[in-house]
Design a protein around this motif. Structure first.
Motif, PDB file in Angstrom:
ATOM      1  N   ALA A 148       0.835  -1.208   0.000  1.00  0.00           N
ATOM      2  CA  ALA A 148       0.000   0.000   0.000  1.00  0.00           C
ATOM      3  C   ALA A 148       0.867   1.254   0.000  1.00  0.00           C
ATOM      4  O   ALA A 148       0.601   2.208  -0.737  1.00  0.00           O
ATOM      5  N   ARG A 149       1.920   1.252   0.798  1.00  0.00           N
ATOM      6  CA  ARG A 149       2.808   2.416   0.856  1.00  0.00           C
ATOM      7  C   ARG A 149       3.563   2.589  -0.462  1.00  0.00           C
ATOM      8  O   ARG A 149       3.814   3.705  -0.912  1.00  0.00           O
ATOM      9  N   ASP A 176       4.493   5.498  -5.466  1.00  0.00           N
ATOM     10  CA  ASP A 176       5.058   5.245  -6.792  1.00  0.00           C
ATOM     11  C   ASP A 176       4.081   5.178  -7.959  1.00  0.00           C
ATOM     12  O   ASP A 176       4.496   5.340  -9.099  1.00  0.00           O
ATOM     13  N   HIS A 177       2.817   4.902  -7.697  1.00  0.00           N
ATOM     14  CA  HIS A 177       1.850   4.723  -8.798  1.00  0.00           C
ATOM     15  C   HIS A 177       1.130   6.040  -9.084  1.00  0.00           C
ATOM     16  O   HIS A 177       0.509   6.613  -8.195  1.00  0.00           O
ATOM     17  N   SER A 178       1.202   6.498 -10.312  1.00  0.00           N
ATOM     18  CA  SER A 178       0.461   7.701 -10.728  1.00  0.00           C
ATOM     19  C   SER A 178      -0.908   7.278 -11.244  1.00  0.00           C
ATOM     20  O   SER A 178      -1.004   6.360 -12.062  1.00  0.00           O
ATOM     21  N   ILE A 211      -0.812   8.922  -4.870  1.00  0.00           N
ATOM     22  CA  ILE A 211      -1.674   9.132  -3.702  1.00  0.00           C
ATOM     23  C   ILE A 211      -1.036  10.149  -2.771  1.00  0.00           C
ATOM     24  O   ILE A 211      -1.704  11.070  -2.285  1.00  0.00           O
ATOM     25  N   ASP A 212       0.257   9.998  -2.522  1.00  0.00           N
ATOM     26  CA  ASP A 212       0.951  10.939  -1.628  1.00  0.00           C
ATOM     27  C   ASP A 212       0.854  12.376  -2.148  1.00  0.00           C
ATOM     28  O   ASP A 212       0.615  13.309  -1.369  1.00  0.00           O
ATOM     29  N   ASP A 255      -1.740  17.721  -2.027  1.00  0.00           N
ATOM     30  CA  ASP A 255      -2.434  18.774  -2.770  1.00  0.00           C
ATOM     31  C   ASP A 255      -3.840  19.044  -2.253  1.00  0.00           C
ATOM     32  O   ASP A 255      -4.547  19.892  -2.797  1.00  0.00           O
ATOM     33  N   GLY A 256      -4.259  18.315  -1.229  1.00  0.00           N
ATOM     34  CA  GLY A 256      -5.549  18.575  -0.602  1.00  0.00           C
ATOM     35  C   GLY A 256      -6.743  17.923  -1.291  1.00  0.00           C
ATOM     36  O   GLY A 256      -7.884  18.298  -1.028  1.00  0.00           O
TER      37      GLY A 256
END
Length: 66
Positions: A19-20, A25-27, A36-37, A42-43
Protein backbone atom coordinates in the motif's frame (compact mmCIF):
# COMPACT_ATOMS: atom_id res chain seq x y z
CA UNK A 1 -13.68 9.71 4.37
CA UNK A 2 -11.16 10.34 7.12
CA UNK A 3 -7.49 9.94 6.27
CA UNK A 4 -7.10 7.15 8.84
CA UNK A 5 -10.00 5.27 7.21
CA UNK A 6 -8.40 5.74 3.80
CA UNK A 7 -5.08 4.25 4.95
CA UNK A 8 -6.86 1.37 6.71
CA UNK A 9 -8.72 0.49 3.50
CA UNK A 10 -5.58 0.75 1.39
CA UNK A 11 -3.68 -1.45 3.86
CA UNK A 12 -6.46 -4.02 3.93
CA UNK A 13 -6.74 -4.18 0.15
CA UNK A 14 -3.01 -4.30 -0.62
CA UNK A 15 -1.14 -5.08 2.59
CA UNK A 16 0.70 -2.38 4.50
CA UNK A 17 4.00 -2.55 2.63
CA UNK A 18 2.55 -2.70 -0.89
CA UNK A 19 0.00 0.00 0.00
CA UNK A 20 2.81 2.42 0.86
CA UNK A 21 4.58 1.55 -2.38
CA UNK A 22 1.43 2.23 -4.41
CA UNK A 23 0.92 5.51 -2.55
CA UNK A 24 4.41 6.72 -3.35
CA UNK A 25 5.06 5.24 -6.79
CA UNK A 26 1.85 4.72 -8.80
CA UNK A 27 0.46 7.70 -10.73
CA UNK A 28 -3.31 7.60 -11.13
CA UNK A 29 -4.98 9.05 -14.22
CA UNK A 30 -8.05 9.80 -12.10
CA UNK A 31 -5.90 12.05 -9.93
CA UNK A 32 -4.38 14.02 -12.77
CA UNK A 33 -1.40 11.65 -12.94
CA UNK A 34 -0.58 12.28 -9.28
CA UNK A 35 0.46 9.63 -6.79
CA UNK A 36 -1.67 9.13 -3.70
CA UNK A 37 0.95 10.94 -1.63
CA UNK A 38 0.92 13.90 -4.03
CA UNK A 39 -2.88 14.01 -4.12
CA UNK A 40 -3.08 14.06 -0.32
CA UNK A 41 -0.44 16.81 -0.18
CA UNK A 42 -2.43 18.77 -2.77
CA UNK A 43 -5.55 18.57 -0.60
CA UNK A 44 -7.61 16.24 -2.78
CA UNK A 45 -10.44 14.66 -0.83
CA UNK A 46 -9.61 11.12 0.31
CA UNK A 47 -12.93 9.80 -1.04
CA UNK A 48 -11.92 11.03 -4.50
CA UNK A 49 -8.51 9.41 -4.09
CA UNK A 50 -10.12 6.14 -2.99
CA UNK A 51 -12.41 6.12 -6.04
CA UNK A 52 -9.32 6.49 -8.26
CA UNK A 53 -7.68 3.54 -6.50
CA UNK A 54 -10.78 1.38 -6.93
CA UNK A 55 -11.07 2.34 -10.61
CA UNK A 56 -7.42 1.42 -11.20
CA UNK A 57 -7.52 -1.85 -9.25
CA UNK A 58 -11.13 -3.13 -9.54
CA UNK A 59 -10.17 -6.77 -9.00
CA UNK A 60 -7.94 -6.06 -6.02
CA UNK A 61 -10.33 -4.02 -3.86
CA UNK A 62 -13.02 -6.16 -2.17
CA UNK A 63 -16.59 -4.98 -2.72
CA UNK A 64 -17.06 -4.35 1.03
CA UNK A 65 -14.29 -1.72 0.88
CA UNK A 66 -15.67 0.14 -2.09
Amino acid sequence: MRLTDFWARLDEAFGATYARSIAADHSFAGLGDRTIDQAIADGIDTATIWRAVVASYPDRVPSRLR
